[in-house]
Design a protein around this motif. Structure first.
Motif, PDB file in Angstrom:
ATOM      1  N   VAL A  89       0.838  -1.199   0.000  1.00 46.78           N
ATOM      2  CA  VAL A  89       0.000   0.000   0.000  1.00 46.78           C
ATOM      3  C   VAL A  89       0.874   1.252   0.000  1.00 46.78           C
ATOM      4  CG1 VAL A  89      -1.623   1.346   1.384  1.00 46.78           C
ATOM      5  CG2 VAL A  89      -2.007  -1.093   1.053  1.00 46.78           C
ATOM      6  N   PHE A  90       1.919   1.240   0.819  1.00 46.81           N
ATOM      7  CA  PHE A  90       2.809   2.400   0.874  1.00 46.81           C
ATOM      8  C   PHE A  90       3.499   2.612  -0.467  1.00 46.81           C
ATOM      9  CE2 PHE A  90       7.118   4.129   1.872  1.00 46.81           C
ATOM     10  CZ  PHE A  90       6.708   5.400   2.232  1.00 46.81           C
ATOM     11  N   SER A 103       5.193  12.326   3.420  1.00 51.07           N
ATOM     12  CA  SER A 103       5.820  12.290   4.747  1.00 51.07           C
ATOM     13  C   SER A 103       4.870  11.680   5.769  1.00 51.07           C
ATOM     14  CB  SER A 103       6.207  13.707   5.184  1.00 51.07           C
ATOM     15  OG  SER A 103       7.147  14.280   4.296  1.00 51.07           O
ATOM     16  N   LEU A 104       3.599  12.052   5.693  1.00 58.41           N
ATOM     17  CA  LEU A 104       2.608  11.462   6.599  1.00 58.41           C
ATOM     18  C   LEU A 104       2.523   9.956   6.375  1.00 58.41           C
ATOM     19  CD1 LEU A 104       0.276  11.647   8.636  1.00 58.41           C
ATOM     20  CD2 LEU A 104      -1.244  12.200   6.723  1.00 58.41           C
ATOM     21  N   GLY A 105       2.456   9.533   5.116  1.00 58.62           N
ATOM     22  CA  GLY A 105       2.410   8.105   4.838  1.00 58.62           C
ATOM     23  C   GLY A 105       3.650   7.380   5.336  1.00 58.62           C
ATOM     24  N   ALA A 106       4.800   8.015   5.189  1.00 61.49           N
ATOM     25  CA  ALA A 106       6.043   7.396   5.651  1.00 61.49           C
ATOM     26  C   ALA A 106       6.052   7.241   7.160  1.00 61.49           C
ATOM     27  CB  ALA A 106       7.235   8.244   5.194  1.00 61.49           C
ATOM     28  N   VAL A 107       5.566   8.251   7.871  1.00 58.14           N
ATOM     29  CA  VAL A 107       5.513   8.172   9.333  1.00 58.14           C
ATOM     30  C   VAL A 107       4.567   7.062   9.763  1.00 58.14           C
ATOM     31  CG1 VAL A 107       4.793   9.388  11.425  1.00 58.14           C
ATOM     32  CG2 VAL A 107       6.162  10.569   9.706  1.00 58.14           C
ATOM     33  N   LEU A 108       3.393   7.006   9.148  1.00 60.00           N
ATOM     34  CA  LEU A 108       2.428   5.960   9.510  1.00 60.00           C
ATOM     35  C   LEU A 108       2.986   4.571   9.209  1.00 60.00           C
ATOM     36  CD1 LEU A 108      -0.891   7.589   8.244  1.00 60.00           C
ATOM     37  CD2 LEU A 108      -0.010   7.480  10.581  1.00 60.00           C
TER      38      LEU A 108
END
Length: 469
Positions: A11-12, A42-47
């Motif tokens: 998904v990422f 960046s939000l996706g990477a953090v999650l």
């Protein structure tokens, strides 16, 4: 690895591909949209990083201490800056870039060589779409009946052709990977080489001297890194010749035959001029002299008005003038350590035909090219370039062969990093929510105030030297 972890990684990766495509392939794409996609990424990477819950260490202790020092000095410099919120926003961008790099590193660690193939495929598809857009625009220009063809008008998806050139600096080295891999079908190899020739055609017609310089230095370095490095250089030189031949056929031969005058040609860029960088380099140097240790604050070159740009187009001067000399020295030490360690691994595996070793070679070339270009251009400022820099660094981190195992990370270190990334992305989301509804109005007001062009920094209108309405 559990199925759920595989699904999260997939998904990422799909989200990354879609965000990169939105940022550069849409006809109306530009700086502000690319900054927005960077924040979302960046939000996706953090999650993804939080959900991965990995105890793996990606850095050795000196590198980790160096990053802590850089962030710490940046926070102190921001607190003392004229506009602390904008300074903290720049620090948040730096941490967000680190989150993207860590996410890519974890993605590759968990996904293995399958993720390597996905990375190259994404890069190839993006370059293929941009190549079709360029050739389609060229066909329209030749059939429009106009007597003048401005080559700059053939470039789309970026606010400035130099930003397009930065994207090519990262992707030109990667496109050569299928040409190096053994066992690739001849038809596929021919198609990839044709794409590489067109990509060089765009790099030539775009006239970004920073791209030419960066890849020239990368070629010199790879020449001394063994037979595969020299083979990479040979393929790039062959594609460069193909691109030059296409340029001559289209914009000299065909344009001359049709009686079309070509503007902004590549020959116009064959100069040694600084293109207006002298005054902004001088401004950055004066800032360093005035506040050497902690600088004026991150992003605060844009807090001093000038008629040229909101950043000095030189990475060392920018970092030293804004973050301070101490932070700049820490960054330089980390870059040197990482570059030298990668150089040694590439040289030690110079005879290897393994896919990950050849990919490391191409990624290293992209990193060298980008670092060289950052000495004359805003590679560390532009959102798309920041994302690709994080991608390349994260992939190299995952592929790096440590001489001694790093072991597991201390729990409190991982928790502190997760908190820092969450706070950083939260600040970036706040700034986006505050500014995006009126960015067009802000740009119009800036131009109506007597300025003849926008000066990109965080947004396309990047000057922060006056209060926002």
């Amino acid at each position: 690895m559990s199925l759920s972890m595989q699904q999260r990684g997939n998904v990422f990766l799909v989200a990354v591909a879609c965000l990169l495509a939105v940022g550069i392939c849409l006809p109306f794409s530009g700086h502000d949209l690319q900054r927005t996609t960077q924040i979302v990424l960046s939000l996706g990477a953090v999650l993804y990083g939080v959900s991965a819950g990995s105890s793996e260490r990606l850095l050795d202790r000196p590198s980790a201490y160096g990053l802590v020092a850089i962030v710490g000095l940046g926070l102190v410099s921001s607190a003392l800056a004229h506009q602390p919120l904008w300074a903290f926003t720049e620090v948040a961008l730096f941490i967000g870039g680190g989150a993207i790099a860590v996410a890519f590193a974890l993605l590759r660690r968990h996904g293995g060589e399958r993720m390597d193939r996905a990375l190259v495929l994404i890069a190839m598809l993006l370059c293929l779409v941009k190549s079709f857009q360029y050739l389609y625009a060229a066909a329209l220009a030749f059939t429009s009946g106009n007597d003048v063809l401005n080559l700059d008008h053939l470039l789309s998806g970026f606010s400035n052709k130099r930003f397009y050139g930065q994207f090519q600096t990262f992707t030109l080295p990667l496109l050569a990977l299928p040409l190096l891999l053994p066992g690739v079908a001849r038809a596929l190899r021919a198609g990839v080489f044709a794409l590489l020739c067109v990509w060089w055609l765009i790099a030539i017609s775009g006239g970004s001297r920073g791209t030419w310089l960066g890849l020239a230095v990368a070629a010199v370095v790879l020449t001394v890194l063994g037979a595969w490095g020299r083979r990479w250089v040979a393929w790039q030189l062959a594609a460069l010749c193909g691109g030059l031949a296409l340029y001559w056929l289209l914009f000299v031969g065909l344009a001359g035959y049709l009686g079309i005058e070509v503007g902004s040609g590549a020959g116009d860029r064959l100069t040694t001029s600084l293109s207006g960088r002298g005054p902004i380099w001088s401004q950055a140097w004066q800032m360093i002299v005035e506040r050497p240790w902690l600088g004026f604050g991150p992003m605060h070159f844009a807090d001093i008005t000038n008629d040229t740009a909101a950043h000095p187009h030189q990475a060392v001067l920018q970092w030293a003038s804004e973050w301070g000399v101490l932070s700049a020295l820490c960054v330089a030490a980390l870059v040197w350590r990482a570059g030298w360690a990668t150089f040694r691994v590439v040289r030690a595996r110079a005879l290897s035909v393994a896919g990950e070793d050849l990919l490391r070679l191409c990624l290293f070339a992209a990193l060298i090219g980008a670092l060289v270009q950052s000495m004359v251009d805003g590679v560390i400022v532009m959102p798309n370039s920041q994302v690709w820099l994080a991608l390349v660094v994260g992939w190299l981190m995952a592929l790096h062969a440590w001489r001694t195992p790093l072991g597991t990370a201390l729990p409190w270190v991982g928790d502190a990093w997760k908190i820092a990334t969450l706070l950083a992305v939260g600040l970036l989301l706040f700034i986006a929510a505050r500014d995006l509804p009126h960015t067009i109005e802000d740009q119009a007001d800036y131009l109506r105030a007597g300025h003849d062009h926008l000066q990109p920094r965080f947004w396309a209108q990047g000057v922060i030297a006056f209060p926002r309405q």
